[in-house]
Design an enzyme around this catalytic site. Structure first.
Site, PDB file in Angstrom:
ATOM      1  N   TRP A 102       0.840  -1.210   0.000  1.00 31.38           N
ATOM      2  CA  TRP A 102       0.000   0.000   0.000  1.00 31.38           C
ATOM      3  C   TRP A 102       0.865   1.246   0.000  1.00 31.38           C
ATOM      4  O   TRP A 102       0.523   2.246  -0.642  1.00 31.38           O
ATOM      5  CB  TRP A 102      -0.999  -0.039   1.162  1.00 31.38           C
ATOM      6  CG  TRP A 102      -1.970  -1.152   0.953  1.00 31.38           C
ATOM      7  CD1 TRP A 102      -2.069  -2.308   1.675  1.00 31.38           C
ATOM      8  CD2 TRP A 102      -2.950  -1.254  -0.093  1.00 31.38           C
ATOM      9  NE1 TRP A 102      -3.045  -3.114   1.143  1.00 31.38           N
ATOM     10  CE2 TRP A 102      -3.601  -2.507   0.069  1.00 31.38           C
ATOM     11  CE3 TRP A 102      -3.333  -0.432  -1.147  1.00 31.38           C
ATOM     12  CZ2 TRP A 102      -4.618  -2.933  -0.800  1.00 31.38           C
ATOM     13  CZ3 TRP A 102      -4.354  -0.863  -2.008  1.00 31.38           C
ATOM     14  CH2 TRP A 102      -4.970  -2.095  -1.831  1.00 31.38           C
ATOM     15  N   ASP A 172      -1.793   6.429   6.613  1.00 29.23           N
ATOM     16  CA  ASP A 172      -2.855   5.595   6.051  1.00 29.23           C
ATOM     17  C   ASP A 172      -3.199   4.519   7.092  1.00 29.23           C
ATOM     18  O   ASP A 172      -2.556   3.476   7.147  1.00 29.23           O
ATOM     19  CB  ASP A 172      -2.367   4.954   4.742  1.00 29.23           C
ATOM     20  CG  ASP A 172      -3.371   3.956   4.172  1.00 29.23           C
ATOM     21  OD1 ASP A 172      -4.441   3.751   4.779  1.00 29.23           O
ATOM     22  OD2 ASP A 172      -3.067   3.363   3.108  1.00 29.23           O
ATOM     23  N   LYS A 196     -12.882  -1.960   7.027  1.00 30.31           N
ATOM     24  CA  LYS A 196     -12.236  -2.896   7.956  1.00 30.31           C
ATOM     25  C   LYS A 196     -12.777  -2.646   9.372  1.00 30.31           C
ATOM     26  O   LYS A 196     -13.631  -3.387   9.829  1.00 30.31           O
ATOM     27  CB  LYS A 196     -10.729  -2.763   7.867  1.00 30.31           C
ATOM     28  CG  LYS A 196     -10.236  -3.073   6.420  1.00 30.31           C
ATOM     29  CD  LYS A 196      -8.921  -2.472   6.157  1.00 30.31           C
ATOM     30  CE  LYS A 196      -8.547  -2.401   4.694  1.00 30.31           C
ATOM     31  NZ  LYS A 196      -8.720  -3.603   3.895  1.00 30.31           N
TER      32      LYS A 196
END
Ligand code: PMP
Length: 360
Positions: A102, A172, A196
């Site tokens: 990511w 993030d 999530k």
């Protein structure tokens, strides 16, 4: 209706109590005769839902008053673009720490807008650890420093907050927000896709320090402009109202569990049990440096990869869903977010133990 244990990395398990509440209210929200899905986002009822969700998130995360909370769309991936557009503020370079897949995606997008200085990369050790503070090669003139506190795919998590000497720090937190306490005041921006620990997909939460707003690149589309979202209470256009409502229910549920610290304790216990089990035998293994193992995402491999398919088929038959690793790395991964109960981890360990006995 039986609900099985879901270890999906995202969209991930939601608390059963939240889904039951949504079910009760789906046809008629609090006796109003219509579903939240059917309400105008500007109606009194929806605005109350939206404001309550924000307040509950502020309470849960202790968000200081000089931070805006934006409810945006486009997932965390759109933030990879919005960050440089909004945060360069007249500068031409930004620092990025590369701890996995990511981070790399964030870097690739930022390169369209600025000079990216990779302050450290863990590619050399196959992303099995994070750099120490002294290994960070930070540029004092960077517009900001970006990092990924928890890398969802390989299960690598920072155990410290990088010190950036006044340069705004951007994180993030997609896969670890609300899993443990975060000191928001250390950050310029904390952002996270919802699917999530927050709620269903379709929302992305951006928590941004006010003084950083208002300097977006002139070509920034309105839908990507933090200032415009802040000025309009995240209702510049029609927001994903139902996701917002469900996120609000998740925040209420988390408060009922005792808040972030209470769930963090359970999360620690869940992760420790699973890593201890993996380490206790030679049938399973996890390559990540013990100091930086993720509490939320636990990847592991079987000694014999020929057994992967059988493991996945049998675990699914045993009611343990979505244990396949990310398609880019293979192996297995158990994502054990807030809504995955400790009993799910116990059931997983019992299954893994039995599977190892039978197949060793
Ligand atoms: N960052 C991290 C750490 C992630 O785990 C993910 C998704 N799994 C993303 C970014 C991308 O999120 P989205 O699919 O919401 O764009």
């Amino acid at each position: 209706m039986t609900r099985l244990y879901n270890f999906c990395a995202g969209p991930a398990a939601l608390p059963t109590a939240v889904l039951e509440r949504a079910q009760q209210e789906i046809l008629s929200y609090q006796g109003k005769g219509l579903s939240v899905m059917e309400m105008s986002h500007r109606s009194k009822d929806f605005v109350a839902i939206a404001e309550q969700a924000e307040q509950d998130l502020r309470d849960l995360m202790n968000i200081p008053d000089n931070y805006k909370v934006l409810f945006m769309q486009g997932g965390a991936s759109s933030q990879f673009t919005m960050l440089p557009m909004n945060m360069l503020r007249g500068k031409t370079a930004a620092d990025y720490i590369n701890t996995g897949d990511w981070s790399k995606k964030a870097i690739a997008e930022a390169k369209r807008y600025c000079d990216v200085n990779v302050a450290a990369t863990m590619e050399g050790n196959n992303f099995t650890s994070v750099p120490t503070q002294s290994e960070l090669n930070l540029n004092a003139d960077a517009a900001y420093v970006h990092y990924t506190p928890n890398e969802t795919i390989r299960g690598v998590e920072f155990d410290y907050v990088p010190e950036t000497n006044g340069v705004p720090l951007i994180a993030d937190y997609s896969s670890s927000i609300l899993s443990e306490e975060i000191d928001i005041s250390k950050y310029g921006i904390v952002y996270a896709g919802a699917q999530k620990n927050i709620g269903p997909a379709g929302l992305c939460i951006v928590i941004v320090r006010e003084d950083l707003l208002g300097q977006a690149l002139p070509e920034t589309p309105s839908m990507f402009n933090y200032q415009i979202f802040a000025d309009n209470g995240s209702m510049y256009n029609t927001p994903p109202t139902y996701s917002w409502y469900l996120a609000g229910l998740v925040f209420q549920w988390l408060k009922e569990q005792g808040g972030v610290n209470a769930i963090a304790e359970i999360n620690q216990r869940k992760a420790s049990k699973l890593y201890d089990f993996i380490d206790s035998n030679d049938f399973y293994s996890n390559p990540v440096d013990k100091a930086y193992r993720s509490t939320m995402n636990v990847p592991f491999i079987l000694k014999n990869a020929d057994l992967d398919k059988q493991f996945l088929a049998e675990s699914e038959a045993a009611g343990l869903l979505n244990l396949a690793g990310h398609r880019s790395v293979g192996g297995m991964r158990a994502s054990i977010y807030n809504a995955v109960p400790e009993a799910a981890v116990d059931a997983l360990i019992a299954f893994m133990d039995k599977f190892a006995q039978v197949n060793k």
